[in-house]
Design a protein around this motif. Structure first.
Motif, PDB file in Angstrom:
ATOM      1  N   ARG A 231      59.416 -44.913  72.332  1.00  0.00           N
ATOM      2  CA  ARG A 231      60.616 -44.088  72.522  1.00  0.00           C
ATOM      3  C   ARG A 231      61.585 -44.221  71.351  1.00  0.00           C
ATOM      4  O   ARG A 231      62.189 -43.238  70.913  1.00  0.00           O
ATOM      5  CB  ARG A 231      61.304 -44.484  73.837  1.00  0.00           C
ATOM      6  CG  ARG A 231      60.488 -44.174  75.085  1.00  0.00           C
ATOM      7  CD  ARG A 231      61.288 -44.395  76.359  1.00  0.00           C
ATOM      8  NE  ARG A 231      61.604 -45.793  76.589  1.00  0.00           N
ATOM      9  CZ  ARG A 231      60.850 -46.626  77.300  1.00  0.00           C
ATOM     10  NH1 ARG A 231      59.700 -46.202  77.820  1.00  0.00           N
ATOM     11  NH2 ARG A 231      61.209 -47.885  77.502  1.00  0.00           N
ATOM     12  N   VAL A 232      61.725 -45.439  70.839  1.00  0.00           N
ATOM     13  CA  VAL A 232      62.671 -45.672  69.750  1.00  0.00           C
ATOM     14  C   VAL A 232      62.218 -45.010  68.451  1.00  0.00           C
ATOM     15  O   VAL A 232      63.031 -44.420  67.728  1.00  0.00           O
ATOM     16  CB  VAL A 232      62.887 -47.188  69.546  1.00  0.00           C
ATOM     17  CG1 VAL A 232      63.566 -47.477  68.210  1.00  0.00           C
ATOM     18  CG2 VAL A 232      63.724 -47.749  70.682  1.00  0.00           C
ATOM     19  N   THR A 233      60.929 -45.119  68.129  1.00  0.00           N
ATOM     20  CA  THR A 233      60.452 -44.470  66.904  1.00  0.00           C
ATOM     21  C   THR A 233      60.606 -42.958  67.002  1.00  0.00           C
ATOM     22  O   THR A 233      60.976 -42.293  66.030  1.00  0.00           O
ATOM     23  CB  THR A 233      58.986 -44.822  66.615  1.00  0.00           C
ATOM     24  OG1 THR A 233      58.182 -44.541  67.768  1.00  0.00           O
ATOM     25  CG2 THR A 233      58.827 -46.286  66.246  1.00  0.00           C
ATOM     26  N   ASP A 234      60.345 -42.404  68.183  1.00  0.00           N
ATOM     27  CA  ASP A 234      60.479 -40.963  68.365  1.00  0.00           C
ATOM     28  C   ASP A 234      61.935 -40.522  68.252  1.00  0.00           C
ATOM     29  O   ASP A 234      62.255 -39.535  67.574  1.00  0.00           O
ATOM     30  CB  ASP A 234      59.913 -40.566  69.732  1.00  0.00           C
ATOM     31  CG  ASP A 234      59.792 -39.055  69.887  1.00  0.00           C
ATOM     32  OD1 ASP A 234      58.862 -38.476  69.300  1.00  0.00           O
ATOM     33  OD2 ASP A 234      60.643 -38.462  70.579  1.00  0.00           O
ATOM     34  N   ALA A 235      62.839 -41.279  68.883  1.00  0.00           N
ATOM     35  CA  ALA A 235      64.256 -40.926  68.827  1.00  0.00           C
ATOM     36  C   ALA A 235      64.823 -41.104  67.423  1.00  0.00           C
ATOM     37  O   ALA A 235      65.633 -40.290  66.956  1.00  0.00           O
ATOM     38  CB  ALA A 235      65.041 -41.780  69.828  1.00  0.00           C
ATOM     39  N   SER A 236      64.399 -42.165  66.725  1.00  0.00           N
ATOM     40  CA  SER A 236      64.880 -42.399  65.360  1.00  0.00           C
ATOM     41  C   SER A 236      64.423 -41.284  64.433  1.00  0.00           C
ATOM     42  O   SER A 236      65.175 -40.815  63.571  1.00  0.00           O
ATOM     43  CB  SER A 236      64.361 -43.748  64.851  1.00  0.00           C
ATOM     44  OG  SER A 236      64.832 -44.807  65.649  1.00  0.00           O
ATOM     45  N   LEU A 237      63.177 -40.849  64.625  1.00  0.00           N
ATOM     46  CA  LEU A 237      62.664 -39.750  63.819  1.00  0.00           C
ATOM     47  C   LEU A 237      63.460 -38.474  64.103  1.00  0.00           C
ATOM     48  O   LEU A 237      63.754 -37.697  63.182  1.00  0.00           O
ATOM     49  CB  LEU A 237      61.177 -39.550  64.135  1.00  0.00           C
ATOM     50  CG  LEU A 237      60.362 -38.659  63.215  1.00  0.00           C
ATOM     51  CD1 LEU A 237      58.905 -39.106  63.194  1.00  0.00           C
ATOM     52  CD2 LEU A 237      60.418 -37.208  63.650  1.00  0.00           C
ATOM     53  N   GLN A 238      63.838 -38.277  65.357  1.00  0.00           N
ATOM     54  CA  GLN A 238      64.605 -37.085  65.733  1.00  0.00           C
ATOM     55  C   GLN A 238      65.971 -37.079  65.046  1.00  0.00           C
ATOM     56  O   GLN A 238      66.472 -36.022  64.673  1.00  0.00           O
ATOM     57  CB  GLN A 238      64.782 -37.036  67.256  1.00  0.00           C
ATOM     58  CG  GLN A 238      65.352 -35.729  67.780  1.00  0.00           C
ATOM     59  CD  GLN A 238      64.338 -34.596  67.712  1.00  0.00           C
ATOM     60  OE1 GLN A 238      63.148 -34.825  67.522  1.00  0.00           O
ATOM     61  NE2 GLN A 238      64.821 -33.368  67.861  1.00  0.00           N
ATOM     62  N   VAL A 239      66.562 -38.244  64.873  1.00  0.00           N
ATOM     63  CA  VAL A 239      67.852 -38.331  64.177  1.00  0.00           C
ATOM     64  C   VAL A 239      67.718 -37.823  62.746  1.00  0.00           C
ATOM     65  O   VAL A 239      68.598 -37.143  62.223  1.00  0.00           O
ATOM     66  CB  VAL A 239      68.374 -39.788  64.189  1.00  0.00           C
ATOM     67  CG1 VAL A 239      69.577 -39.944  63.262  1.00  0.00           C
ATOM     68  CG2 VAL A 239      68.738 -40.206  65.612  1.00  0.00           C
ATOM     69  N   TYR A 240      66.593 -38.116  62.126  1.00  0.00           N
ATOM     70  CA  TYR A 240      66.337 -37.672  60.750  1.00  0.00           C
ATOM     71  C   TYR A 240      65.989 -36.185  60.685  1.00  0.00           C
ATOM     72  O   TYR A 240      66.014 -35.586  59.606  1.00  0.00           O
ATOM     73  CB  TYR A 240      65.180 -38.473  60.155  1.00  0.00           C
ATOM     74  CG  TYR A 240      65.593 -39.740  59.441  1.00  0.00           C
ATOM     75  CD1 TYR A 240      65.459 -39.858  58.062  1.00  0.00           C
ATOM     76  CD2 TYR A 240      66.092 -40.823  60.139  1.00  0.00           C
ATOM     77  CE1 TYR A 240      65.817 -41.031  57.398  1.00  0.00           C
ATOM     78  CE2 TYR A 240      66.463 -41.998  59.492  1.00  0.00           C
ATOM     79  CZ  TYR A 240      66.320 -42.094  58.127  1.00  0.00           C
ATOM     80  OH  TYR A 240      66.688 -43.254  57.478  1.00  0.00           O
ATOM     81  N   GLY A 241      65.605 -35.607  61.814  1.00  0.00           N
ATOM     82  CA  GLY A 241      65.177 -34.216  61.796  1.00  0.00           C
ATOM     83  C   GLY A 241      63.869 -34.052  61.044  1.00  0.00           C
ATOM     84  O   GLY A 241      63.007 -34.931  61.062  1.00  0.00           O
TER      85      GLY A 241
END
Length: 386
Positions: free
Chosen positions: A332-342
């Motif tokens: 979940r964290v890797t996915d959310a962090s990637l989403q922050v970067y767009g």
């Protein structure tokens, strides 16, 4: 209750984190691009770890290790989780199961492994025996006073660099009320032994450079001196020394998640859209809040499980909970962090897409999430007779 680290523990965290940042980070892009670690680089990392005094830090002082307890070693693994697994492999944490070595085995395998002179690899998984360990088809039978092994193992991590292998095979079958039940024995097998071959395994999207291999046994003949533990006592050896390895997976996931958080936090504070930093938008700020909350929760679960081991308390359920939650948290964290970067998060210019891919395997190896849930539920229901 004391939740703070001691001065010595803070020193462990600081030392290992600094080592990872200085000696591991600079080589990660090359390993990701080439899919391998040059032998000279691996040896250089190993030498620096030995000089640092951390090689085989998970082993007791009487055999040459640093004598770290479960909690201290978990802190080491947590910091190593920040770096490439292909590179941190050379930080050197031999399998604790080698403490079961006796007599000449200590001189041939245990002590050289602790000194960094020989590297080991653990071989248990087979194409038809992953979670179902007793389903293994690799067998050893008595012949002329020796054992003759036939069969294959796969998904063997670290085999590329290993000098010897700790191999679990079936050595008989018991008839039980629930049906046939295989007996398991653990053997130590040297690389290059007649009838034993190590070959390249599968190409994985996770942890590039940290290769898996296939082991083939074709009438591989071994004497009793190569048995680790007792004949047919493989499960006893396994349960005594290996079940705590799930804590190392949980610790790795926490360390990797914190690195993702650091990247996402910094990016959100610097990246501007619509005239302001994206951190000021709730859609981003709330994601960052959720990320750190999940990481902290996984961290405490993991450290609490390690503390229970040091305190001599039952910890099977707690270890399973830590492994389950931390591995799923990392996804979940890797996915959310990637989403922050767009869109940039998916580009190879940044490490997040690698962390995102790497995270997927953590829910599978060292016991799948389903196996961890089984362990937890059985621990809860068994006292109630259910």
């Amino acid at each position: 209750m004391e939740f703070g680290l001691s001065d010595e523990q803070e020193m462990i965290v600081s030392t290992v984190r600094s080592f990872v940042e200085k000696e591991i980070y600079p080589h990660e892009e090359m390993v990701e691009r080439t899919g391998s670690v040059p032998r000279e680089l691996g040896e250089e990392i190993k030498r620096k770890v030995i000089d640092l005094g951390f090689y085989a830090c998970n082993f007791p002082e009487e055999v040459g290790g640093a004598g770290l307890g479960h909690l201290d070693f978990t802190l080491v693994e947590r910091e190593l989780g920040r770096g490439s697994m292909a590179l941190t492999h050379f930080f050197g944490r031999p399998q604790n199961i080698l403490m079961a070595c006796e007599g000449e085995q200590r001189e041939r395998y245990l002590l050289p492994a602790v000194r960094g002179e020989r590297m080991d690899a653990l071989a248990m998984t087979e194409p038809d025996a992953g979670s179902d360990v007793r389903g293994m088809k690799c067998t050893a039978v008595r012949n002329g006073g020796d054992w003759v092994i036939n069969g294959s193992k796969h998904f063997i991590s670290g085999a590329e660099h290993a000098d010897f292998f700790i191999v679990f095979v079936a050595t008989g079958v018991d008839e039980t009320p629930k049906g046939p039940k295989k007996r398991i024995t653990c053997f130590i097998v040297d690389r290059g032994h007649p009838g034993f071959e190590v070959r390249e395994g599968y190409q994985s999207v996770s942890h590039r450079g940290y290769k898996n291999c296939i082991l083939d046994f074709d009438n591989c003949r071994l004497p009793d001196a190569q048995v680790l533990g007792e004949v047919d006592g493989g499960f006893e050896v396994m349960n005594t020394w290996l079940y705590a390895t799930r804590i190392t997976v949980a610790a790795f996931c926490v360390g990797r998640a914190r690195r993702c958080f650091d990247l996402a936090l910094q990016y959100a504070a610097e990246r501007k859209q619509f005239g302001q930093q994206i951190a000021k938008f709730q859609g981003i700020g709330f994601q960052i809040a959720d990320i750190i909350t999940e990481i902290d929760a996984a961290d405490w679960l993991t450290l609490a499980a390690a503390w229970r081991l040091d305190a001599g308390k039952p910890a099977n359920r707690e270890i399973a909970s830590a492994k389950l939650y931390a591995s799923e948290m990392l996804a979940r964290v890797t996915d959310a962090s990637l989403q922050v970067y767009g869109g940039m998060g998916l580009m190879a210019d940044f490490p997040l897409e690698r962390f995102w891919r790497d995270a997927r395997v953590e829910r599978i190896w060292d016991g799948t999430s389903e196996i961890q849930r089984h362990i937890i539920s059985r621990d809860l229901f068994r006292p109630l007779g259910a």
